[in-house]
Structure formats: C-alpha cells, structure tokens
Design an enzyme around this catalytic site. Sequence first.
Site, PDB file in Angstrom:
ATOM      1  N   ARG A   1       0.954  -1.331  -0.003  1.00  0.00           N
ATOM      2  CA  ARG A   1       0.017   0.019   0.062  1.00  0.00           C
ATOM      3  C   ARG A   1       0.841   1.259  -0.053  1.00  0.00           C
ATOM      4  NH1 ARG A   1      -2.862   3.202   4.252  1.00  0.00           N
ATOM      5  NH2 ARG A   1      -4.894   4.102   3.285  1.00  0.00           N
TER       6      ARG A   1
ATOM      7  N   SER B   1     -12.718  -3.432  -2.683  1.00  0.00           N
ATOM      8  CA  SER B   1     -13.529  -2.961  -1.360  1.00  0.00           C
ATOM      9  C   SER B   1     -14.920  -2.975  -1.726  1.00  0.00           C
ATOM     10  CB  SER B   1     -12.810  -1.761  -0.965  1.00  0.00           C
ATOM     11  OG  SER B   1     -11.456  -1.727  -1.012  1.00  0.00           O
TER      12      SER B   1
ATOM     13  N   LYS C   1      -7.081   5.266   7.067  1.00  0.00           N
ATOM     14  CA  LYS C   1      -7.784   5.598   5.723  1.00  0.00           C
ATOM     15  C   LYS C   1      -8.787   6.710   5.961  1.00  0.00           C
ATOM     16  CE  LYS C   1      -8.428   2.230   2.724  1.00  0.00           C
ATOM     17  NZ  LYS C   1      -8.972   1.000   2.225  1.00  0.00           N
TER      18      LYS C   1
END
Length: 218
Positions: free
Chosen positions: A40, A109, A138
């Site tokens: 990520r 997601s 996030k």
Amino acid sequence: MAPTNWGTYLVTQASISEGRSTLEIVRAAIDGGVDAVQLREKGESAHSRYELGLELRELTAEAGVDLLVNDRVDIAEAIDADGVHVGQSDLPVPVARELLGPEAVVGCSASTVAEAQRAEADGADYLGVGSVYGTTSKDVPEAETGVGPERIAEIAETVSIPVVGIGGITADNAGPVAEAGAVGVAVISEITAAEDPAAATATLAETVETAKDLEHRE
C-alpha cells in the site's frame, strides 16, 4: 495460495512502523505465518513503491505468500505481483482483470451488500469489507466506517467469493469477524506498529483460526 485460505492479510504502511522498514515488517509477518501481503504505502511515489515491490516480490515468492498491490494495476504488473486490490473509486474490476489476465487475483473493497454483489458480478476474486470497527489509517466516509461484524455476515451470506474483514481489527476483536463468515482479516497497525510483528501475526492467525473452527462447528 487462494484467497479462500487467507486468514491473515497484512497491508503495508511504513509511516506507522516505529522506524522499521516495510521489508523488516513483512519479513517478520512471514515468520509469524501471514498469508497475504498488500503493498500500500500511501503517500509514497510510484517509483519508490515499484522499487519496494520488487524486493517484496522476491521475499514473498520465496515464502509462498501472496503479494497484491493496492490500487495500482501498473505496479502490480511491473513487479509480477499475484494481483491487485481496487477500491470503489479505482479502476473497475473488469478493467483490472483485462490488464492483468485471468490468472491474477483481483480484490475489491465493499462496504455494502450492493457493492459486494456488484464486485462479484464484475468478476472479483475476493472482497475487502469494512471498515469493520472504524479506522484511523484511511479516509473513509462516516457511512462506511464501523459497519461491524454484522455487515460481514450480511455480505458473506449473499456472495460466493471470499470475504476479508478490514478496519480497526486487532487480535482482541478479530474473532467475531471470522465467526461472521470472513475467511480472514486484513490489518495495518496491528502488525506494523506491534513491538513484535511476528508474534502479533501469529496471535492474530491463531485467533482467526479458532473463530473459524467455532463457526464451522455451529
């Protein structure tokens, strides 16, 4: 290894690693029995993610651990990752599939049943569902945070692809996520910020497996 076997899934983020490198964290997580790693590194350049990805590819391939890239299909292709994980605002699942080919793992997601069903119809191999308990790592709209194990159960009952819970998950609260029907849990800080990432991974894996055993016995 297929997503159906991902009990523990590490999402990398060096900024919360207490000064340790992502390579160190991933190596420790592998020692602890992690099943999948997602590159990520939010905030890093594509070039640095590519360079890190090459190192992670070597490490994970040797260990037999699946490597995915968050959002960036081009980086996934460039480092020969096992697949990519896309969000609702990223490239659509069918496009990622077309670019990476039929063998690649494409995850998506989802925070609602409708999003989950659409991702499955589009050909996603697994779902990252959350944020289960809320998250500080996030930027997630309030309606999509703290959806709870209940949402995991709702989604797991309506799709046939594996569900991985993500968002605010720790060894202390992972059990209900697995009991609700998730094949596993994805974490950032629970492993990355831990004093002993290998031990943290092992504890998380044991919690998930125990909960899944309970679920199957019921």
